[in-house]
Design a protein around this motif. Structure first.
Motif, short mmCIF file in Angstrom:
data_model
loop_
_atom_site.label_atom_id
_atom_site.label_comp_id
_atom_site.label_asym_id
_atom_site.label_seq_id
_atom_site.Cartn_x
_atom_site.Cartn_y
_atom_site.Cartn_z
N ILE A 52 0.83 -1.21 0.00
CA ILE A 52 0.00 0.00 0.00
C ILE A 52 0.87 1.25 0.00
O ILE A 52 0.62 2.21 -0.74
N GLU A 53 1.91 1.23 0.83
CA GLU A 53 2.80 2.39 0.90
C GLU A 53 3.51 2.62 -0.43
O GLU A 53 3.64 3.76 -0.89
N ILE A 67 8.09 10.34 1.35
CA ILE A 67 6.87 9.63 1.75
C ILE A 67 7.20 8.49 2.70
O ILE A 67 6.49 8.26 3.69
N HIS A 68 8.28 7.76 2.42
CA HIS A 68 8.69 6.67 3.32
C HIS A 68 9.03 7.22 4.70
O HIS A 68 8.68 6.61 5.72
N PHE A 69 9.70 8.36 4.74
CA PHE A 69 10.06 8.95 6.02
C PHE A 69 8.82 9.42 6.78
O PHE A 69 8.70 9.18 8.00
N VAL A 70 7.89 10.07 6.09
CA VAL A 70 6.66 10.52 6.74
C VAL A 70 5.85 9.32 7.22
O VAL A 70 5.26 9.35 8.32
N SER A 71 5.81 8.26 6.42
CA SER A 71 5.10 7.05 6.83
C SER A 71 5.71 6.44 8.08
O SER A 71 4.99 5.97 8.98
N TYR A 73 10.44 14.98 -9.36
CA TYR A 73 11.46 14.56 -8.38
C TYR A 73 10.99 13.26 -7.73
O TYR A 73 10.59 13.22 -6.57
N GLN A 74 11.02 12.20 -8.53
CA GLN A 74 10.43 10.95 -8.06
C GLN A 74 11.20 10.35 -6.89
O GLN A 74 10.60 9.91 -5.91
N LYS A 75 12.51 10.31 -6.98
CA LYS A 75 13.30 9.69 -5.90
C LYS A 75 13.15 10.48 -4.61
O LYS A 75 12.98 9.90 -3.53
N CYS A 76 13.19 11.78 -4.69
CA CYS A 76 13.04 12.63 -3.50
C CYS A 76 11.66 12.46 -2.88
O CYS A 76 11.51 12.38 -1.66
N LEU A 78 8.52 -5.34 9.86
CA LEU A 78 8.80 -4.74 8.56
C LEU A 78 9.97 -3.76 8.66
O LEU A 78 10.86 -3.75 7.79
N VAL A 79 10.00 -2.95 9.71
CA VAL A 79 11.11 -2.00 9.90
C VAL A 79 12.43 -2.74 10.11
O VAL A 79 13.47 -2.38 9.53
N ILE A 80 12.42 -3.81 10.90
CA ILE A 80 13.64 -4.58 11.15
C ILE A 80 14.12 -5.24 9.86
O ILE A 80 15.33 -5.26 9.57
#
Length: 304
Positions: free
Chosen positions: A157-158, A179-183, A171-174, A257-259
């Motif tokens: 989903i993310e 988004i990953h950081f905000v998530s 700026y797709q990579k940025c 998932l984070v680990i």
């Protein structure tokens, strides 16, 4: 010739893997021993001080209650342990139905299949102990499969959301990194900050104690020194145990998932270092070796 080169390559790979495995073992053992030393220094003196205080309280107790002897004190301690295990409050001489209610039993079942194992509750009857073993044998693999699926679904989903937003910008990579950081921040608030406030309200813990409990629970360490929905002197709402079960389930999936992401990053960094080392070890062929690899007609031209 091919077999000789293959044998040399195979032996080099085995030696490299063995050395890397030994190095990893040394790092792991050193990490554990350093942690043991730190805990020893931080907690050892505190335990000695608490034992000294307890000895003084014991002597004072014998002085205040002269009819109480050593055997009576041991019987009293055994009764207190039994009352604590079964959820009986010694303060008000009442019980909230014991710990084996439906909600607390469901949370206990969740701690079994997730291998948290606080140790505050345990089956005391023989049928209960046998069922616990059978329940864990089938429940632990099932829990791993379900958490893996749920974690992958959350990640999918993310990623879909990241791709959808990234296509709208240049700026797709940025955008993906942001988004990953905000998530990650939102999930940290959801699985750590919100439960911390809840535990402070209903358990009376401090903020560091609540955060400590959250991480110890979601990482399945489960010491049992802090356990929610366990104090017999407190009245908990009916929804409290249900919220606990939902938080544990989705929190375990998120933290796993984070680990796994952290492990992937470390493995990728290790692969990057190895590839850089291998490319650095490749030597440029000398002039004589280059001449030997040339065809016969070009060898004559190279010699002239």
């Amino acid at each position: 010739m091919v077999s000789i080169h293959f044998g040399k390559l195979f032996s080099r790979l085995n030696i490299t893997r063995l050395l890397s495995l030994l190095l990893l073992g040394v790092v792991y053992l050193s990490y554990v021993l350093i942690g043991g030393v730190v805990f020893w220094k931080l907690e050892g003196d505190q335990v000695d001080n608490e034992i000294a205080v307890l000895k003084e309280k014991k002597s004072t107790l014998f002085q205040v209650y002269p009819c109480l002897n050593q055997q009576g004190l041991e019987d009293l301690a055994e009764m207190i342990q039994s009352a604590t295990k079964n959820g009986f409050s010694l303060k008000g001489n009442h019980t909230s139905g014991g710990f084996w209610k439906f909600t607390s039993s469901a949370v206990f079942a969740a701690t079994v299949v997730t291998t948290i194992g606080y140790g505050n509750m345990s089956p005391s009857t023989t049928p209960g102990q046998i069922f616990c073993v059978v329940f864990a044998v089938f429940g632990i693999p099932l829990n791993l499969v379900v958490l893996n699926r749920v974690g992958k679904y959350m990640l999918a989903i993310e990623r879909k959301f990241c791709n959808f937003v990234a296509k709208k910008t240049n700026y797709q990579k940025c955008v993906r990194v942001s988004i990953h950081f905000v998530s990650f921040l939102i999930s940290s608030v959801l699985y750590f900050v919100v439960p911390m406030l809840l535990f402070k309200q209903y358990e009376g813990w401090t903020y560091p104690q609540a955060i400590y409990y959250c991480f110890i629970t979601l990482s399945t360490v489960g010491f049992g020194d802090y356990v929610a929905d366990y104090n017999p002197d407190k009245e908990y709402p009916d929804w409290y145990g249900c919220i606990m079960g939902v938080w544990i389930f989705f929190g375990l999936a998120w933290l796993a998932l984070v680990i796994n992401h952290s492990i992937d990053l470390l493995e990728g960094f290790n692969t990057y270092l190895k590839s850089g080392k291998i490319s650095g070890d490749r030597k440029q062929p000398s002039d004589e070796e280059a001449v030997k690899e040339l065809p016969e007609t070009q060898k004559k031209e190279a010699k002239h």
